[in-house]
Design a protein around this motif. Structure first.
Motif, PDB file in Angstrom:
ATOM      1  N   VAL A  80       2.712  49.028  74.545  1.00  0.00           N
ATOM      2  CA  VAL A  80       3.560  50.214  74.404  1.00  0.00           C
ATOM      3  C   VAL A  80       2.667  51.445  74.433  1.00  0.00           C
ATOM      4  CG1 VAL A  80       5.252  51.441  72.984  1.00  0.00           C
ATOM      5  CG2 VAL A  80       5.226  48.932  73.009  1.00  0.00           C
ATOM      6  N   GLY A  81       2.660  52.162  75.544  1.00  0.00           N
ATOM      7  CA  GLY A  81       1.934  53.411  75.639  1.00  0.00           C
ATOM      8  C   GLY A  81       2.864  54.576  75.362  1.00  0.00           C
ATOM      9  N   GLU A  82       2.311  55.662  74.846  1.00  0.00           N
ATOM     10  CA  GLU A  82       3.143  56.829  74.540  1.00  0.00           C
ATOM     11  C   GLU A  82       3.893  57.318  75.777  1.00  0.00           C
ATOM     12  OE1 GLU A  82       2.866  61.444  72.911  1.00  0.00           O
ATOM     13  OE2 GLU A  82       1.030  60.265  73.111  1.00  0.00           O
ATOM     14  N   GLU A  83       3.203  57.403  76.910  1.00  0.00           N
ATOM     15  CA  GLU A  83       3.860  57.933  78.106  1.00  0.00           C
ATOM     16  C   GLU A  83       4.845  56.918  78.694  1.00  0.00           C
ATOM     17  OE1 GLU A  83       3.379  60.919  78.027  1.00  0.00           O
ATOM     18  OE2 GLU A  83       1.584  60.832  76.788  1.00  0.00           O
ATOM     19  N   ALA A  84       4.518  55.642  78.608  1.00  0.00           N
ATOM     20  CA  ALA A  84       5.462  54.616  79.060  1.00  0.00           C
ATOM     21  C   ALA A  84       6.721  54.635  78.215  1.00  0.00           C
ATOM     22  CB  ALA A  84       4.809  53.243  79.014  1.00  0.00           C
ATOM     23  N   LEU A  91      11.256  50.380  74.834  1.00  0.00           N
ATOM     24  CA  LEU A  91      10.015  49.692  74.454  1.00  0.00           C
ATOM     25  C   LEU A  91       9.787  49.753  72.946  1.00  0.00           C
ATOM     26  CD1 LEU A  91       7.452  50.764  77.205  1.00  0.00           C
ATOM     27  CD2 LEU A  91       8.180  48.425  76.702  1.00  0.00           C
ATOM     28  N   LEU A  92      10.150  50.872  72.322  1.00  0.00           N
ATOM     29  CA  LEU A  92       9.932  51.022  70.883  1.00  0.00           C
ATOM     30  C   LEU A  92      10.710  49.985  70.093  1.00  0.00           C
ATOM     31  CD1 LEU A  92      10.054  54.914  70.565  1.00  0.00           C
ATOM     32  CD2 LEU A  92       8.053  53.443  70.337  1.00  0.00           C
ATOM     33  N   GLY A  93      11.874  49.616  70.583  1.00  0.00           N
ATOM     34  CA  GLY A  93      12.681  48.633  69.887  1.00  0.00           C
ATOM     35  C   GLY A  93      12.117  47.233  69.932  1.00  0.00           C
ATOM     36  N   GLU A  94      11.150  47.000  70.805  1.00  0.00           N
ATOM     37  CA  GLU A  94      10.561  45.672  70.935  1.00  0.00           C
ATOM     38  C   GLU A  94       9.412  45.423  69.959  1.00  0.00           C
ATOM     39  OE1 GLU A  94       9.594  44.657  74.957  1.00  0.00           O
ATOM     40  OE2 GLU A  94      11.283  45.789  75.786  1.00  0.00           O
ATOM     41  N   ILE A  95       8.899  46.492  69.329  1.00  0.00           N
ATOM     42  CA  ILE A  95       7.729  46.349  68.457  1.00  0.00           C
ATOM     43  C   ILE A  95       8.025  45.437  67.276  1.00  0.00           C
ATOM     44  CG2 ILE A  95       6.195  47.602  66.880  1.00  0.00           C
ATOM     45  CD1 ILE A  95       6.337  49.972  68.834  1.00  0.00           C
ATOM     46  N   ALA A  96       9.197  45.577  66.663  1.00  0.00           N
ATOM     47  CA  ALA A  96       9.517  44.818  65.454  1.00  0.00           C
ATOM     48  C   ALA A  96       9.488  43.319  65.689  1.00  0.00           C
ATOM     49  CB  ALA A  96      10.882  45.242  64.920  1.00  0.00           C
ATOM     50  N   ASN A  97       9.826  42.881  66.885  1.00  0.00           N
ATOM     51  CA  ASN A  97       9.923  41.448  67.175  1.00  0.00           C
ATOM     52  C   ASN A  97       8.719  40.902  67.931  1.00  0.00           C
ATOM     53  OD1 ASN A  97      12.541  41.192  65.996  1.00  0.00           O
ATOM     54  ND2 ASN A  97      13.415  42.144  67.824  1.00  0.00           N
ATOM     55  N   ALA A 228       6.496  64.084  58.950  1.00  0.00           N
ATOM     56  CA  ALA A 228       7.916  63.791  59.137  1.00  0.00           C
ATOM     57  C   ALA A 228       8.174  63.199  60.509  1.00  0.00           C
ATOM     58  CB  ALA A 228       8.751  65.061  58.950  1.00  0.00           C
ATOM     59  N   SER A 229       7.125  62.933  61.267  1.00  0.00           N
ATOM     60  CA  SER A 229       7.239  62.332  62.592  1.00  0.00           C
ATOM     61  C   SER A 229       6.536  60.986  62.565  1.00  0.00           C
ATOM     62  CB  SER A 229       6.597  63.235  63.646  1.00  0.00           C
ATOM     63  OG  SER A 229       6.540  62.595  64.895  1.00  0.00           O
ATOM     64  N   LEU A 230       7.235  59.937  62.960  1.00  0.00           N
ATOM     65  CA  LEU A 230       6.687  58.589  62.812  1.00  0.00           C
ATOM     66  C   LEU A 230       6.418  57.899  64.144  1.00  0.00           C
ATOM     67  CD1 LEU A 230       8.628  57.101  59.763  1.00  0.00           C
ATOM     68  CD2 LEU A 230       6.388  58.175  59.822  1.00  0.00           C
ATOM     69  N   HIS A 231       6.039  58.650  65.165  1.00  0.00           N
ATOM     70  CA  HIS A 231       5.679  58.001  66.423  1.00  0.00           C
ATOM     71  C   HIS A 231       4.569  56.983  66.148  1.00  0.00           C
ATOM     72  CE1 HIS A 231       8.140  60.852  68.471  1.00  0.00           C
ATOM     73  NE2 HIS A 231       7.363  61.881  68.233  1.00  0.00           N
ATOM     74  N   PRO A 232       4.770  55.723  66.498  1.00  0.00           N
ATOM     75  CA  PRO A 232       3.787  54.694  66.110  1.00  0.00           C
ATOM     76  C   PRO A 232       2.414  54.901  66.722  1.00  0.00           C
ATOM     77  CG  PRO A 232       5.398  53.796  67.662  1.00  0.00           C
ATOM     78  CD  PRO A 232       5.909  55.147  67.247  1.00  0.00           C
ATOM     79  N   TRP A 233       2.342  55.519  67.904  1.00  0.00           N
ATOM     80  CA  TRP A 233       1.027  55.756  68.512  1.00  0.00           C
ATOM     81  C   TRP A 233       0.219  56.775  67.720  1.00  0.00           C
ATOM     82  CZ3 TRP A 233       5.575  55.774  71.435  1.00  0.00           C
ATOM     83  CH2 TRP A 233       6.263  57.001  71.465  1.00  0.00           C
ATOM     84  N   ASP A 260       7.509  49.898  63.377  1.00  0.00           N
ATOM     85  CA  ASP A 260       8.857  49.878  63.931  1.00  0.00           C
ATOM     86  C   ASP A 260       9.806  50.820  63.198  1.00  0.00           C
ATOM     87  OD1 ASP A 260       8.706  48.301  61.648  1.00  0.00           O
ATOM     88  OD2 ASP A 260      10.290  46.941  62.296  1.00  0.00           O
ATOM     89  N   ARG A 261       9.286  51.566  62.227  1.00  0.00           N
ATOM     90  CA  ARG A 261      10.120  52.546  61.526  1.00  0.00           C
ATOM     91  C   ARG A 261      10.014  53.890  62.245  1.00  0.00           C
ATOM     92  NH1 ARG A 261      10.890  53.700  55.051  1.00  0.00           N
ATOM     93  NH2 ARG A 261      12.205  55.541  55.352  1.00  0.00           N
ATOM     94  N   HIS A 262      11.152  54.532  62.482  1.00  0.00           N
ATOM     95  CA  HIS A 262      11.154  55.732  63.315  1.00  0.00           C
ATOM     96  C   HIS A 262      11.651  56.983  62.596  1.00  0.00           C
ATOM     97  CE1 HIS A 262      10.249  52.866  66.355  1.00  0.00           C
ATOM     98  NE2 HIS A 262      11.458  52.326  66.366  1.00  0.00           N
ATOM     99  N   SER A 263      11.986  56.859  61.312  1.00  0.00           N
ATOM    100  CA  SER A 263      12.404  58.040  60.557  1.00  0.00           C
ATOM    101  C   SER A 263      11.877  57.928  59.135  1.00  0.00           C
ATOM    102  CB  SER A 263      13.933  58.178  60.555  1.00  0.00           C
ATOM    103  OG  SER A 263      14.530  57.080  59.881  1.00  0.00           O
TER     104      SER A 263
END
Length: 289
Positions: A80-84, A91-97, A228-233, A260-263
């Motif tokens: 999972v790249g930031e630009e991808a 793609l972000l939803g796939e991290i948890a699994n 307050a921003s949780l971008h995983p990268w 996998d947390r986004h907020s």
């Protein structure tokens, strides 16, 4: 009933694989990032979500190079790249699994990079089902990196020097703390109260670069971070590295950080006592507007 304890999980990436990841980053920086630094044309820079959220030709080229190399080395892994992820948000939803995921920030601090300021870095995190298991934050300007996995202490390393362990700062009174709080990313309804709260600390001066903010905390040069921003990268590697350097890392509303947390609000402090004191200062952020 057996008294045998379950065998510990192997490292998400072995020490040899960790070094390979570092080598991938260094090659990408040498080939795609540093040659373009202070040499970008207007056509090499564009805005994404807003005018100050930039991406450059170096971001995309470095991410593509790193992604290709990781796919060869770890064909079973989610990449999972930031630009991808900007192009394919699912793609972000796939991290948890994902049993093994690589999360790439090809240039963290792109605004700084695009404006010729040498405060930027490359971040790679490895997660297991969203939980950070390995992280490296590389400084292309100085060719050094901080690194940790979930079993080992955080270290500073470089090609020309021996690795040394990192230690977060000691707890101290709130008015002596140095922190990173990017006021502009918090909701407008909280900014005025947050700005007043920040006057109670020694310094709060975000660097516009999570990579270097986490590096400074892991080295003990700064004390805390609130975002307050949780971008995983931006956070998965740094949160782990600071934790392994002895800092206390937790979500402001409780519980561990996961990629996998986004907020929510992630906070890093020197120790749990200081973290709890900081929570009292920032508890209003948990109130519903």
């Amino acid at each position: 009933m057996s008294d045998t304890l379950p065998a510990p999980l192997p490292k998400a990436v072995s020490l040899a694989q960790q070094q390979h990841i570092v080598n991938i980053i260094r090659r990408a920086a040498k080939a795609e990032i540093m040659p373009r630094f202070r040499a970008l044309s207007a056509g090499d820079i564009r805005a994404k979500s807003h005018a100050h959220d930039l991406v450059t030709a170096a971001d995309t080229a470095a991410e593509q190079m790193i992604t290709r190399a990781l796919q060869i080395a770890f064909p079973e892994a989610l990449i999972v790249g930031e630009e991808a992820a900007a192009d394919t948000p699912e793609l972000l939803g796939e991290i948890a699994n994902a049993q093994l995921a690589f999360i790439i920030d090809p240039i963290d601090g792109t605004w700084n990079y695009a404006h010729g300021m040498a405060v930027f870095g490359v971040i790679i995190a490895v997660t297991r089902f969203g939980r950070p298991a390995f992280g490296v934050i590389y400084d292309p300007v100085n060719d050094d990196w901080v690194i940790a996995d979930d079993e080992s202490p955080a270290m500073m390393d470089a090609a020309a020097t021996s690795p040394r362990p990192l230690k977060a700062s000691m707890g101290k009174p709130l008015n002596a703390l140095i922190g990173y709080v990017p006021l502009h990313i918090f909701p407008k309804e909280h900014q005025a109260k947050l700005a007043v709260a920040l006057t109670g600390f020694a310094r709060t001066h975000p660097l516009g670069c999570s990579a270097h903010e986490y590096r400074m905390i892991a080295q003990g040069h700064a004390d805390f971070l609130l975002t307050a921003s949780l971008h995983p990268w931006d956070h998965a590697a740094g949160a782990l590295i600071c934790e392994r350097a002895g800092a206390y890392v937790e979500m402001l509303d409780g519980g561990p950080y996961n990629a996998d947390r986004h907020s929510g609000h992630l906070m890093v402090a020197p120790d749990r006592t200081t973290w709890n004191r900081l929570k009292k200062v920032f508890a209003f952020l948990l109130e519903q507007p």
